[in-house]
Design an enzyme around this catalytic site. Structure first.
Site, PDB file in Angstrom:
ATOM      1  N   SER A   1       0.868  -1.437  -0.025  1.00 26.63           N
ATOM      2  CA  SER A   1       0.301   0.233  -0.019  1.00 26.63           C
ATOM      3  C   SER A   1       1.168   1.286   0.148  1.00 26.63           C
ATOM      4  CB  SER A   1      -0.456  -0.305   1.019  1.00 26.63           C
ATOM      5  OG  SER A   1      -0.288  -0.309   2.309  1.00 26.63           O
ATOM      6  N   CYS A   2       2.075   0.923  -0.093  1.00 26.55           N
ATOM      7  CA  CYS A   2       2.336   2.403   0.656  1.00 26.55           C
ATOM      8  C   CYS A   2       3.380   2.614  -1.011  1.00 26.55           C
ATOM      9  CB  CYS A   2       4.921   1.509   0.678  1.00 26.55           C
ATOM     10  SG  CYS A   2       5.083   3.275   1.046  1.00 26.55           S
ATOM     11  N   GLY A   3       3.836   4.317  -0.837  1.00 32.34           N
ATOM     12  CA  GLY A   3       3.350   5.070  -2.426  1.00 32.34           C
ATOM     13  C   GLY A   3       4.722   5.811  -2.061  1.00 32.34           C
TER      14      GLY A   3
ATOM     15  N   CYS B   1       5.446   7.761   0.283  1.00 30.94           N
ATOM     16  CA  CYS B   1       5.621   7.550   1.773  1.00 30.94           C
ATOM     17  C   CYS B   1       6.312   8.819   2.462  1.00 30.94           C
ATOM     18  CB  CYS B   1       6.734   6.083   2.438  1.00 30.94           C
ATOM     19  SG  CYS B   1       5.826   4.665   1.458  1.00 30.94           S
TER      20      CYS B   1
END
Length: 262
Positions: free
Chosen positions: A110-112, A114
């Site tokens: 789910s990390c972009g 960050c």
């Protein structure tokens, strides 16, 4: 279409007052390490499949390919790719891009960005999108319904996100699925990059979830004319989309859409 991997598990299901055993199909999630010109730049959790597209799209979104040409993408490791389970990809360029700044740690599915980027840096490094014909609202509203028919992995598992590309008529051109919504977008952008179709000025990017700041950043970096999301945008996403000149639609469901930037 590039497909991900699934596995079957036996489960127990409560149905009313009875419990029965039945099989269920689950999506596979594995780490992928991306190397850019022999530098390990990131490791992300992803759905295996379209790994070269994911690596290319990720490097493009991070700005590491600015001025550089991709010469080769390959699986790498100490032995044959099968021995490393195809979980390390090397992107090799002509060396004309800026030095990559590796991300620390493992990015979740789910990390972009960050926190690694700021709006100020985006404004400094990305130019406003060229003015072109806006997408008709009815076209944007119809895109999610057309894309839903192509989301085979979601239909099988209910556990993946989708990103797709539609032309000005709303006709789907490309769709990728992944357990990570950012990965799905990177796979789409990577495919367009490898096909020489960036900037994607005349195309619309579709995402099956929310329109976060990271989604807008990736759409802006790839030069899309529009971004349409099934769920809501964030306030920052709207601000950035308006700065970029990116048409942004949210809550595109059941033939309706709400336009936040035009």
């Amino acid at each position: 279409m590039a497909r991900g991997r699934t596995e079957r598990f036996i489960t127990r299901r409560l149905d009313g007052e009875s419990v029965r055993r039945e099989p269920d199909t689950l999506i596979v999630e594995e780490p992928l390490s991306v190397r850019l010109d022999d530098v390990l730049v990131a490791t992300t959790m992803r759905t295996p499949g379209a790994d070269f597209e994911l690596a290319a799209g990720f490097c493009h979104a991070e700005g590491w390919l600015d001025g550089a040409e991709i010469r080769r993408i390959r699986y790498c490791g100490e032995g044959p790719p099968a021995e490393s389970e195809f979980n390390v990809v090397s992107v090799e360029t002509d060396g004309e891009g800026p030095p990559p700044v590796p991300r620390l740690g493992i990015a979740s599915s789910s990390c972009g960005i960050c926190g690694a980027e700021t709006v100020e840096r985006l404004a400094a490094t990305l130019q406003p999108l060229p003015e072109g014909g806006r997408f008709e609202l009815a076209t944007l509203a119809a895109v999610p319904g057309r894309m839903a028919a192509l989301q085979d992995l979601f239909g099988a598992t209910g556990a993946v996100h989708a990103a797709g590309v539609a032309d000005r008529s709303g006709e789907p051109q490309l769709l990728r699925e992944d357990i990570g919504r950012h990965n799905a977008v990177d796979k789409v952008v990577g495919r367009l990059l490898l096909d020489g179709r960036l900037p994607a000025t005349s195309l619309c990017l579709y995402v099956s979830g929310r329109a976060s700041f990271e989604m807008v950043q990736k759409a802006w970096a790839a030069g899309f004319g529009a971004l349409v999301a099934v769920s809501a945008p964030s306030a920052l996403a709207v601000q950035v989309a308006r700065s970029a000149g990116l048409q942004l639609g949210g809550f595109a469901r059941g033939g309706t859409v709400r336009i936040y930037a035009d």
